[in-house]
Design a protein around this motif. Structure first.
Motif, PDB file in Angstrom:
ATOM      1  N   LEU A  37      -9.902  80.056   7.913  1.00  0.00           N
ATOM      2  CA  LEU A  37      -9.927  80.234   9.364  1.00  0.00           C
ATOM      3  C   LEU A  37     -10.970  81.249   9.830  1.00  0.00           C
ATOM      4  N   PRO A  38     -11.184  82.370   9.132  1.00  0.00           N
ATOM      5  CA  PRO A  38     -12.225  83.317   9.584  1.00  0.00           C
ATOM      6  C   PRO A  38     -13.628  82.700   9.652  1.00  0.00           C
ATOM      7  N   LEU A  39     -13.889  81.646   8.902  1.00  0.00           N
ATOM      8  CA  LEU A  39     -15.192  80.986   8.947  1.00  0.00           C
ATOM      9  C   LEU A  39     -15.412  80.234  10.264  1.00  0.00           C
ATOM     10  N   TYR A  40     -14.334  80.022  11.006  1.00  0.00           N
ATOM     11  CA  TYR A  40     -14.400  79.232  12.224  1.00  0.00           C
ATOM     12  C   TYR A  40     -14.350  80.080  13.504  1.00  0.00           C
ATOM     13  N   VAL A  41     -14.602  81.374  13.380  1.00  0.00           N
ATOM     14  CA  VAL A  41     -14.697  82.224  14.559  1.00  0.00           C
ATOM     15  C   VAL A  41     -15.829  81.676  15.438  1.00  0.00           C
ATOM     16  N   GLY A  42     -15.551  81.554  16.733  1.00  0.00           N
ATOM     17  CA  GLY A  42     -16.517  80.989  17.671  1.00  0.00           C
ATOM     18  C   GLY A  42     -16.293  79.516  17.935  1.00  0.00           C
ATOM     19  N   LYS A  43     -15.462  78.867  17.146  1.00  0.00           N
ATOM     20  CA  LYS A  43     -15.203  77.430  17.299  1.00  0.00           C
ATOM     21  C   LYS A  43     -13.962  77.203  18.165  1.00  0.00           C
ATOM     22  N   TYR A  44     -13.864  76.008  18.713  1.00  0.00           N
ATOM     23  CA  TYR A  44     -12.719  75.602  19.517  1.00  0.00           C
ATOM     24  C   TYR A  44     -11.682  75.010  18.554  1.00  0.00           C
ATOM     25  N   VAL A  45     -10.486  75.594  18.532  1.00  0.00           N
ATOM     26  CA  VAL A  45      -9.479  75.219  17.537  1.00  0.00           C
ATOM     27  C   VAL A  45      -8.133  74.899  18.178  1.00  0.00           C
ATOM     28  N   ASN A  46      -7.332  74.179  17.438  1.00  0.00           N
ATOM     29  CA  ASN A  46      -5.951  73.880  17.794  1.00  0.00           C
ATOM     30  C   ASN A  46      -5.093  74.544  16.732  1.00  0.00           C
ATOM     31  N   LEU A  47      -4.167  75.389  17.149  1.00  0.00           N
ATOM     32  CA  LEU A  47      -3.319  76.125  16.218  1.00  0.00           C
ATOM     33  C   LEU A  47      -1.859  75.772  16.443  1.00  0.00           C
ATOM     34  N   HIS A  48      -1.150  75.529  15.367  1.00  0.00           N
ATOM     35  CA  HIS A  48       0.302  75.341  15.429  1.00  0.00           C
ATOM     36  C   HIS A  48       0.936  76.617  14.913  1.00  0.00           C
ATOM     37  N   LEU A  49       1.864  77.162  15.677  1.00  0.00           N
ATOM     38  CA  LEU A  49       2.474  78.441  15.331  1.00  0.00           C
ATOM     39  C   LEU A  49       3.892  78.259  14.807  1.00  0.00           C
ATOM     40  N   SER A  50       4.246  79.052  13.810  1.00  0.00           N
ATOM     41  CA  SER A  50       5.609  79.040  13.290  1.00  0.00           C
ATOM     42  C   SER A  50       6.533  79.848  14.192  1.00  0.00           C
ATOM     43  N   HIS A  51       5.996  80.838  14.896  1.00  0.00           N
ATOM     44  CA  HIS A  51       6.743  81.642  15.875  1.00  0.00           C
ATOM     45  C   HIS A  51       6.037  81.475  17.213  1.00  0.00           C
ATOM     46  N   PRO A  52       6.690  80.878  18.196  1.00  0.00           N
ATOM     47  CA  PRO A  52       6.029  80.608  19.479  1.00  0.00           C
ATOM     48  C   PRO A  52       5.458  81.865  20.142  1.00  0.00           C
ATOM     49  N   PHE A  53       4.342  81.658  20.840  1.00  0.00           N
ATOM     50  CA  PHE A  53       3.726  82.707  21.653  1.00  0.00           C
ATOM     51  C   PHE A  53       4.048  82.368  23.105  1.00  0.00           C
ATOM     52  N   LYS A  54       4.858  83.194  23.734  1.00  0.00           N
ATOM     53  CA  LYS A  54       5.285  82.966  25.124  1.00  0.00           C
ATOM     54  C   LYS A  54       5.799  81.538  25.314  1.00  0.00           C
ATOM     55  N   GLY A  55       6.612  81.098  24.365  1.00  0.00           N
ATOM     56  CA  GLY A  55       7.234  79.781  24.447  1.00  0.00           C
ATOM     57  C   GLY A  55       6.386  78.618  23.970  1.00  0.00           C
ATOM     58  N   GLU A  56       5.143  78.862  23.555  1.00  0.00           N
ATOM     59  CA  GLU A  56       4.243  77.785  23.125  1.00  0.00           C
ATOM     60  C   GLU A  56       4.081  77.771  21.611  1.00  0.00           C
TER      61      GLU A  56
END
Length: 153
Positions: free
Chosen positions: A90-109
């Motif tokens: 993932l650090p190689l993709y700094v600056g790129k547009y990404v889709n992330l799935h979280l195991s613990h929601p961020f503000k309900g997402e």
């Protein structure tokens, strides 16, 4: 399969020398005959010109070494525009547009999409669109359980 292992061992080093990673090799039977599928990857986008050049390189290596007896069709492709990203890369993709799935929601997402701005000290910072504004959010990197590139519309 033995054919797949032979092809992998022949292609891995030459592809890495050109800046690519060998993502997968599959040798399979189709209704049109035998097919060898070679999938490549790299951080930078892979265009049609790249696939054409790699097809030539791979074809030359396979013709010279002849690891698979008989006729087959060679199919060279990339993981695609929305390819999965290994979390350790993932650090190689700094600056790129990404889709992330979280195991613990961020503000309900559970799913967030945006520009990956940075990863520092175990925290990931993402720029997301909220209504008409762009907002930076930060959350623990270990909360990410899946990642892929995304297409920004």
């Amino acid at each position: 399969m033995e054919e797949e292992r032979k092809v992998e061992s022949l292609l891995r080093e030459p592809l890495e020398g050109k800046g690519y990673e060998l993502a997968s090799v599959h040798y399979l039977s189709t209704k049109e005959g035998m097919k060898l599928e070679v999938v490549v990857d790299r951080v930078e986008p892979i265009g049609l010109e790249d696939i054409v050049a790699l097809s030539g390189l791979i074809s030359e290596i396979l013709d010279e070494e002849d690891p698979i007896p008989g006729a087959y069709t060679l199919d060279v492709s990339s993981l695609g525009a929305e390819k999965p990203i290994a979390l350790e890369k993932l650090p190689l993709y700094v600056g790129k547009y990404v889709n992330l799935h979280l195991s613990h929601p961020f503000k309900g997402e559970n799913i967030l999409e945006g520009h990956l701005l940075k990863i520092e000290e175990g925290t990931l910072t993402l720029e997301v669109k909220q209504k008409a504004k762009k907002v930076q959010i930060a959350f623990p990197l270990p909360d990410v359980d899946k990642a892929r590139l995304a297409i920004e519309f």
